[in-house]
Structures are given as structure tokens and as C-alpha cells.
Design an enzyme around this catalytic site. Structure first.
Site, mmCIF file in Angstrom:
data_model
loop_
_atom_site.group_PDB
_atom_site.id
_atom_site.type_symbol
_atom_site.label_atom_id
_atom_site.label_comp_id
_atom_site.label_asym_id
_atom_site.label_seq_id
_atom_site.Cartn_x
_atom_site.Cartn_y
_atom_site.Cartn_z
ATOM 1 N N SER A 141 62.544 -9.695 101.749
ATOM 2 C CA SER A 141 62.902 -9.830 103.181
ATOM 3 C C SER A 141 62.132 -10.794 103.778
ATOM 4 C CB SER A 141 63.102 -8.723 103.845
ATOM 5 O OG SER A 141 63.138 -8.992 105.367
ATOM 6 N N TYR A 154 60.375 -1.027 107.757
ATOM 7 C CA TYR A 154 61.092 -1.721 106.743
ATOM 8 C C TYR A 154 60.513 -3.135 106.054
ATOM 9 C CZ TYR A 154 64.794 -5.284 105.575
ATOM 10 O OH TYR A 154 65.554 -6.360 104.782
#
Length: 271
Positions: A141, A154
Site C-alpha cells: 500500500s 494498517y
């Protein structure tokens, strides 16, 4: 690596980037094993693909290690030995600060994003190494490049995926396996809903987000071109540049931009 005629395993194949990647690989003549926790989502992927025997569906939880370790045999029986593995499956955290996250929420994010990826890699890597050419793709990500407040944990889990992938690249240099790490920016998916994160507007405006179809195309291109590092979206490319050139400035800029959103999310959950 030409995708045509090859067998690929795609986790998260029941929605979003995973589904788009499945459809793109099918379009390029591959056979695909789509893996997802959501059986209904997998069936929707199959209905859209209309791929017949070139697509197999595998409804399982990637955190269930025993189920994952049994998957290579299931894929081989359905389609043949896997030539490629694309780990897309992942979840986000609630849009709140780390100090407000419960330990069980943090553990769940790590279980899915990191340990789930580890489980699938460990299950398929011996088989991939036995192929004349193979591809291993892990989706990280842009949050692994620079932190996004409200998604710090996250991002940490995806940073673990990043370093795992880079370690695998180093370990597999003298093998037939090409390793690729992918850093998506904002992609117009339902990851917020699928992660069980409740917000009034699903995390903000997605009008400028990259489409899942474009993300799937970029991933398939990376496989065919044997690329090591791939950014999806201008936002991911910006994060990449800032992380290398001006990380402190980048972190500060993102924190200021996210401040109002994180404050609003905290109010929604009563913090």
C-alpha cells in the site's frame, strides 16, 4: 512472463482489485484460482468472468493456515500447478489513531494483511520454485511508504508485507520466481465496507481514485514485464517520491490533510 496458458492464484478475488486482477488475467488467456472469504463475491466474479473451466473458486479465510496449506493441491486438481501467485487480500483499520484502537482490532489487521500473506506464500512457494518460470506478487500500500493518520497500523502491516516481499526477492534471485511488490494508492473499491469499518461516507470522495480495472491491468502488465516495484495511481507515485526525497515534509503534509477526517471518524465512534 506471458500470462496466456499460465495458472494464477489470486487472493481477494471476490471484490475490488482482486476481482479486477482475476478478470484481467482471464482476458489475457490465463487460468485463475480466485480465493476469497466471501463465497458470494467469488460467484459474482465468476458470473462476470464467464470463464468456464478456466476459473476455479476457493472460499476460505487466509488466516486459516490449515485451509491455506491444503489450497495448492485443490488448485492443481482444478487447473494445474500454479505458475503465479498474487496476494491482494487485505483489510483496513477503523479511521482512528493507534491509541484508540483496541488490541483485537490491531491483531485482526495483522492476521489478515501480514500472516494471511505469509500463509499463502509459504503454501505456494515450493511449487512456484519448481516451475520453469513463475511470478510472486504481493500487494502492499502507499501507506507503507508514508504513514496516513487514522490508518497508521494498517500501514504498519503493509510495511511488513513490503519488507517480506523485498526479502523474498533477495532470497529468490537465483530461482525461476520473479518477485513483484505493488503499492496502490486510493482505488475505488469497497475495502472500507469489506473490512467492517463503518463510516458515513465510506472514507471520503473516490472520484479521483484509480479504478479497480486499471489496477488489475497494471498488475498484469507488471507480471508480463517482470517488474519488481509498481505504483498504482498518481497519489502512490507522490508518496514514493516524498518518502525518498522529503519524508518529514511528506508526513507533515499528509497529517494536516487527514486531521479533519480522523477527528470526524473519532466522533462517529464516540471517542
Amino acid at each position: 512472463m506471458n500470462c496466456a496458458g499460465k495458472v494464477f492464484v489470486v487472493t481477494g478475488g471476490g471484490a475490488g482489485i482482486g476481482r479486477a486482477t482475476v478478470l484481467e488475467l482471464i482476458r489475457r488467456g490465463a487460468r485463475v484460482a480466485a480465493v476469497d472469504l466471501n463465497a458470494e463475491g467469488l460467484q459474482e466474479t465468476a458470473d462476470e468472468a464467464e470463464a468456464g473451466k478456466n476459473l476455479s473458486l476457493h472460499a476460505l479465510n487466509i488466516t486459516d493456515r490449515d485451509a491455506v496449506l491444503a489450497l495448492p493441491l485443490e488448485v492443481t486438481e482444478a487447473l494445474g500447478p500454479a505458475d503465479g501467485l498474487i496476494n491482494v487480500a487485505g483489510i483496513i483499520q477503523p479511521f482512528i489513531h493507534v491509541e484508540d484502537l483496541k488490541f483485537e482490532q490491531m491483531e485482526h489487521v495483522v492476521d489478515v494483511n501480514f500472516w494471511g500473506t505469509v500463509n499463502v506464500v509459504k503454501a505456494f512457494l515450493p511449487g512456484l520454485k519448481s516451475r520453469s518460470e513463475a511470478s510472486l506478487v504481493n500487494v502492499s500500500s502507499m501507506g507503507a511508504l508514508l504513514p496516513v493518520p487514522g490508518q497508521s497500523f494498517y500501514g504498519a502491516s503493509k510495511a511488513a508485507v513490503r519488507l517480506l516481499t523485498e526479502g523474498l526477492y533477495a532470497e529468490l534471485l537465483d530461482t525461476s520466481v520473479t518477485v513483484t511488490e505493488v503499492f496502490p494508492g486510493a482505488v475505488a473499491t469497497e475495502i472500507t465496507k469489506n473490512s467492517g469499518v463503518e463510516t458515513s461516507d465510506h472514507g471520503g470522495d473516490t472520484s479521483r481514485a484509480t479504478s479497480p480495472e486499471e489496477a488489475g491491468r497494471v498488475i498484469a502488465d507488471a507480471i508480463e514485464r517482470k517488474r519488481f516495484r509498481v505504483m498504482i495511481g498518481n497519489d502512490a507515485r507522490l508518496f514514493d517520491i516524498l518518502s525518498r526525497v522529503a519524508p518529514k515534509r511528506g508526513i507533515t503534509m499528509i497529517a494536516k490533510k487527514m486531521k479533519d477526517l480522523v477527528t470526524a471518524r473519532a466522533k462517529e465512534v464516540g471517542i
